[in-house]
Design a protein around this motif. Structure first.
Motif, short mmCIF file in Angstrom:
data_model
loop_
_atom_site.label_atom_id
_atom_site.label_comp_id
_atom_site.label_asym_id
_atom_site.label_seq_id
_atom_site.Cartn_x
_atom_site.Cartn_y
_atom_site.Cartn_z
N ARG A 187 1.19 -1.22 0.15
CA ARG A 187 0.13 -0.10 0.45
C ARG A 187 1.18 1.83 -0.01
O ARG A 187 1.86 1.41 0.37
CB ARG A 187 -0.98 -0.15 1.31
N ASP A 188 0.28 2.59 -0.77
CA ASP A 188 0.66 3.89 -0.59
C ASP A 188 0.88 4.03 1.57
O ASP A 188 -0.03 4.03 1.50
CB ASP A 188 0.21 4.90 -1.21
N THR A 189 1.94 4.74 1.22
CA THR A 189 2.11 5.29 3.02
C THR A 189 2.41 6.74 3.13
O THR A 189 2.27 6.86 3.96
CB THR A 189 3.47 4.01 3.73
N GLU A 192 7.41 6.56 1.28
CA GLU A 192 8.03 5.42 0.50
C GLU A 192 9.81 5.86 0.52
O GLU A 192 10.52 5.39 -0.30
CB GLU A 192 7.78 5.77 -1.33
N HIS A 198 8.41 2.69 5.31
CA HIS A 198 7.75 2.07 4.28
C HIS A 198 7.30 0.88 4.42
O HIS A 198 6.28 -0.12 4.78
CB HIS A 198 8.35 2.34 2.59
N ASN A 202 3.95 -1.48 6.45
CA ASN A 202 3.26 -2.69 5.26
C ASN A 202 3.12 -3.86 5.64
O ASN A 202 2.67 -4.96 5.42
CB ASN A 202 3.75 -2.97 3.41
#
Length: 340
Positions: A187-189, A192, A198, A202
């Motif tokens: 997923r986008d956090t 990155e 990051h 996840n």
């Protein structure tokens, strides 16, 4: 008539939006469990499971051991003892059983992540180590290091591990250590550019849905979970919301402090979730760091908010559903009736 219909539709939409706020907290009280004199033999019981018609298993993380308790809860046997040798465990982090009575333990002697598979009598049947380049992302929960191997699920003969550093959420291994399937996009956090943060955001719990497919529950960051089908395709994604988690959300930082663990500098990421499990009907149970558990139905809608009570309110560190529908919980090795 059209105007009335529009008002009705709008009212239903508002009711659905506010459904979470109206859920009352249910208190589930213990209906059984292991006797106190048996629980007293464990230093830190981190998992309490049972195979169909067989013994109970207790994974004692701080005691570096696995125990068996007979079904009438009278006899206690240590199956696996402390040690770096094959067939023993040291610095254990993850545990799970299969329906046949076999179990798996993930440990890390001298920092080397290792998976060992044992038969029901505690005899080692196989295992493998993870190469250094595959060492799993981690988050720190007080004194406990929560890495991907801590999330291990024994889907005999295969194993599921959360391994986001490989670029996917799920990694499925053979019993000999061959990674033959990966799925689930990270997923986008918003972090990155900081790889450790990051990846830590996840890290999650890969769960098998008995009715088909898989769930993935993220441990930290914005609380959420995802549902996948049998082939590893994403079906839906849900955010975990409710007044019980508002304080955590309000305290989410934009920069994460670090902490030195062994030879690594790790981000000190505060988790939102302690434990999760899926019941026989495909409902997902998620226990928060606060002493509340949310229950989502198979469509991903929140249906219940629960507190567990035994010798006081319990914050579960593990949840396990038996084949006959009972719910086993640590700490305390208690048993609950999960029915509404």
């Amino acid at each position: 008539m059209r105007r009335v219909s529009a008002v009705v539709v709008l009212a239903l939409a508002v009711l659905h939006t506010n459904a979470d706020a109206r859920l009352e907290v249910e208190v589930l009280r213990s209906v059984g469990g292991l006797p106190p004199h048996i629980v007293g033999a464990f230093e830190e019981p981190l998992s309490f499971q049972q195979t169909p018609g067989g013994p109970f298993y207790v994974f004692d993380r701080r005691g570096h051991s696995v125990w068996a308790v007979d079904s009438d809860t009278k006899t206690l046997i240590k199956l696996v003892e402390i040690g770096p040798e094959l067939g023993r465990i040291l610095q254990p982090r993850g545990f799970d059983t299969s329906a046949t009575g076999s179990f798996v333990v993930a440990d890390a002697p001298r920092g080397v992540e290792r998976i060992q598979i044992f038969g029901g009598g505690g005899i080692r049947r196989g295992g493998f180590t993870l190469p250094a380049r595959q060492r799993t992302a981690s988050i720190v929960v007080g004194p406990l290091l929560m890495s991907g191997i801590a999330s291990i699920r024994f889907t005999e003969p295969t194993l599921l591990i959360s391994q986001p550093e490989g670029g996917t959420l799920f990694t499925e291994y053979s019993s000999s250590g061959y990674a033959f399937r990966t799925f689930g996009r990270l997923r986008d956090t918003g972090h990155e550019q900081d790889r450790d943060v990051h990846l830590a955001l996840n890290v999650g719990l890969p769960l098998v849905d008995p009715t088909g497919g898989y769930f993935y529950v993220f441990l930290a960051g914005r609380p959420m979970f995802q549902k996948y089908d049998r082939n590893g395709s994403l079906l839906y994604e849900r955010h975990i919301e409710g007044p019980e988690i508002d304080r955590y959300l309000a305290g989410l930082p934009t920069r994460w402090p670090t902490r030195r663990v062994d030879d690594r500098e790790l981000p000190l990421v505060t988790p939102a979730v302690r434990a999760a499990a899926v019941d026989a009907r495909g409902s997902l149970w998620i226990s928060l760091m606060e002493p509340y558990t949310y229950v989502y139905d198979a469509q991903g809608d929140k249906r219940r908010v629960i507190q567990f009570s035994a010798a006081g309110v319990i914050s579960p560190t593990s949840l396990f559903f038996t084949k006959d529908g009972r719910l086993l919980v640590t700490p305390g090795c208690y048993e609950f009736d999960p029915r509404p």
